[in-house]
Motif scaffolding. Sequence first.
Motif, PDB file in Angstrom:
ATOM      1  N   ALA A  14      -5.415  15.962  10.508  1.00  0.00           N
ATOM      2  CA  ALA A  14      -4.481  15.066  10.923  1.00  0.00           C
ATOM      3  C   ALA A  14      -3.524  14.977  12.194  1.00  0.00           C
ATOM      4  O   ALA A  14      -3.115  16.254  12.637  1.00  0.00           O
ATOM      5  N   TYR A  64      -5.124  11.835  -1.144  1.00  0.00           N
ATOM      6  CA  TYR A  64      -4.318  10.827  -1.574  1.00  0.00           C
ATOM      7  C   TYR A  64      -2.967  11.524  -1.331  1.00  0.00           C
ATOM      8  O   TYR A  64      -2.345  11.158  -0.787  1.00  0.00           O
ATOM      9  N   ASN A 104      -1.811  11.495   2.339  1.00  0.00           N
ATOM     10  CA  ASN A 104      -1.359  10.848   3.301  1.00  0.00           C
ATOM     11  C   ASN A 104       0.283  10.024   2.397  1.00  0.00           C
ATOM     12  O   ASN A 104       0.784   9.382   3.492  1.00  0.00           O
ATOM     13  N   LYS A 128      -1.774  10.155  11.512  1.00  0.00           N
ATOM     14  CA  LYS A 128      -3.509   9.529  10.692  1.00  0.00           C
ATOM     15  C   LYS A 128      -4.306  10.661  10.080  1.00  0.00           C
ATOM     16  O   LYS A 128      -4.120  12.195  10.006  1.00  0.00           O
ATOM     17  N   ILE A 129      -5.024  10.916   9.228  1.00  0.00           N
ATOM     18  CA  ILE A 129      -5.878  11.818   9.178  1.00  0.00           C
ATOM     19  C   ILE A 129      -6.882  11.279   8.240  1.00  0.00           C
ATOM     20  O   ILE A 129      -7.344  10.458   7.751  1.00  0.00           O
ATOM     21  N   ASP A 134     -11.620   7.304   8.694  1.00  0.00           N
ATOM     22  CA  ASP A 134      -9.937   7.384   9.287  1.00  0.00           C
ATOM     23  C   ASP A 134      -9.704   6.908   7.357  1.00  0.00           C
ATOM     24  O   ASP A 134      -9.696   5.716   7.049  1.00  0.00           O
ATOM     25  N   THR A 135      -8.496   7.713   6.741  1.00  0.00           N
ATOM     26  CA  THR A 135      -8.820   7.763   5.388  1.00  0.00           C
ATOM     27  C   THR A 135      -6.790   6.959   5.809  1.00  0.00           C
ATOM     28  O   THR A 135      -7.080   6.441   4.133  1.00  0.00           O
ATOM     29  N   SER A 136      -6.365   7.198   6.715  1.00  0.00           N
ATOM     30  CA  SER A 136      -5.280   6.110   6.316  1.00  0.00           C
ATOM     31  C   SER A 136      -5.413   4.698   6.856  1.00  0.00           C
ATOM     32  O   SER A 136      -4.360   3.838   5.932  1.00  0.00           O
ATOM     33  N   LEU A 159       0.646   5.862  10.240  1.00  0.00           N
ATOM     34  CA  LEU A 159       1.273   6.482   9.114  1.00  0.00           C
ATOM     35  C   LEU A 159       2.663   6.526   9.043  1.00  0.00           C
ATOM     36  O   LEU A 159       3.591   6.583   8.634  1.00  0.00           O
ATOM     37  N   ASN A 188       5.281   8.044   2.125  1.00  0.00           N
ATOM     38  CA  ASN A 188       4.699   6.702   2.663  1.00  0.00           C
ATOM     39  C   ASN A 188       4.737   6.043   1.451  1.00  0.00           C
ATOM     40  O   ASN A 188       3.513   5.368   0.994  1.00  0.00           O
ATOM     41  N   ARG A 247       4.905   2.182   1.295  1.00  0.00           N
ATOM     42  CA  ARG A 247       2.924   1.706   1.938  1.00  0.00           C
ATOM     43  C   ARG A 247       2.695   0.454   0.867  1.00  0.00           C
ATOM     44  O   ARG A 247       2.804   1.367   0.005  1.00  0.00           O
ATOM     45  N   PHE A 265      -4.075   2.237   2.265  1.00  0.00           N
ATOM     46  CA  PHE A 265      -3.846   3.284   3.122  1.00  0.00           C
ATOM     47  C   PHE A 265      -5.458   2.962   2.620  1.00  0.00           C
ATOM     48  O   PHE A 265      -5.772   2.342   2.015  1.00  0.00           O
TER      49      PHE A 265
END
Length: 390
Positions: free
Chosen positions: A8, A47, A50, A58-59, A155-157, A161, A219, A222, A225
């Motif tokens: 993270a 999940y 995020n 970012k994660i 990049d998972t995000s 974020l 988030n 949002r 993702f």
Amino acid sequence: MENFKMIAKTFFGFEEILAQELRVLGAQDVEIGTRMVSFKGDKGFMYKANLSLRTALKILKPIYYFRAKTDALLYKGIQGIDWSKYLNANQTFVIDTTIHSDFFKHSQFVSQKAKDAIVDQFREKTGVRPSVDKDFPDLRINIHIDKDQLSIALDTSGASLHQRGYKTATNIAPINEVLAAGMLLLAGWEGKTDFLDPMCGSGTILAEAAMIACNIPANINRKEFAFEKWNDWDNDLFDNIIDALMKRTREFHYTIKGYDKAPSAVEKAKANIKNANLDDYVTVSQQNFFDTKKETSGPLQMVFNPPYGERLDIDLERFYREMGDTMKQNYPGTHAWFITANLDALKFVGLKPSRKIKLFNGSLEARLVKYEMYEGSKRTKFQNREEEEE
């Protein structure tokens, strides 16, 4: 589901509070670095992280490490990854590269070389190659080079974020949502007193304060993702995690208020608070802080982002002096925190801060400072405490 390592990313000065957020959320093997915290969890936790983390930008999910000092070794290392696990030939991708190395000088060149290695692998195996899409890729790849060590991560995000999804209107000098949340957590805000942002601008600190007070995931508003486009995307699992997180929200029994003297800022703040579904908790009104007084009898927490003179043309000496006078004379029983990148302006406040924390607002070195306004004088406060102890 098996656990894997994640990273993270955060701002300087937020590493400890991000680590604490992760521990509370249930992360394993939490380790603090510089502007980052590593941890382990499964896909469901990815999940959840995020959705929930307030101070993460970012994660990343690291998938491969290797060493390289030349372009040829870089290409070979990238080709050592089986990219068909993460990408189909008809999908798109983009590569973000950061470099701290004498062997590689240009991030764009590294991204281009890595892209060649990926598309060549697909072309050799299938005759078809994926293409690059910088705006809406199906897969966002992160390359981090430190000397000759390369870390390849997914990049998972996606977008940073801090882009929570509730802010449609911004003011002249809006504060980053992650910076706002981090300031609130450093200030110890938990939603257990009344709250005031006396210079609220477009309402970012107010929204983040309300979400912390009610334990609403940062988030939740949002739109998307990056992991939602992955081959192993599990929509049911994601929905179950949202349901579980929303069951952990809590009631809030105090007030959260925002002032701004600009009518346009007040309208923007109200719109953003409404977008975030927080208008039951937050009220915003057009007022000049210097003309106000504390409205509650109990303790008050104040967190705000006054102008520094960077983007707003003001008389800094007069402004910061009035700020100090207003807090001292009109706001007894208040803990006031604010951030400033104008360190010279602090001497005009006329009060001694009880804490100073070094942070960065964008590229500007800043201080988050705390001032304690007691009921009556500070001396009386301590005398009363000593009498109680006797």
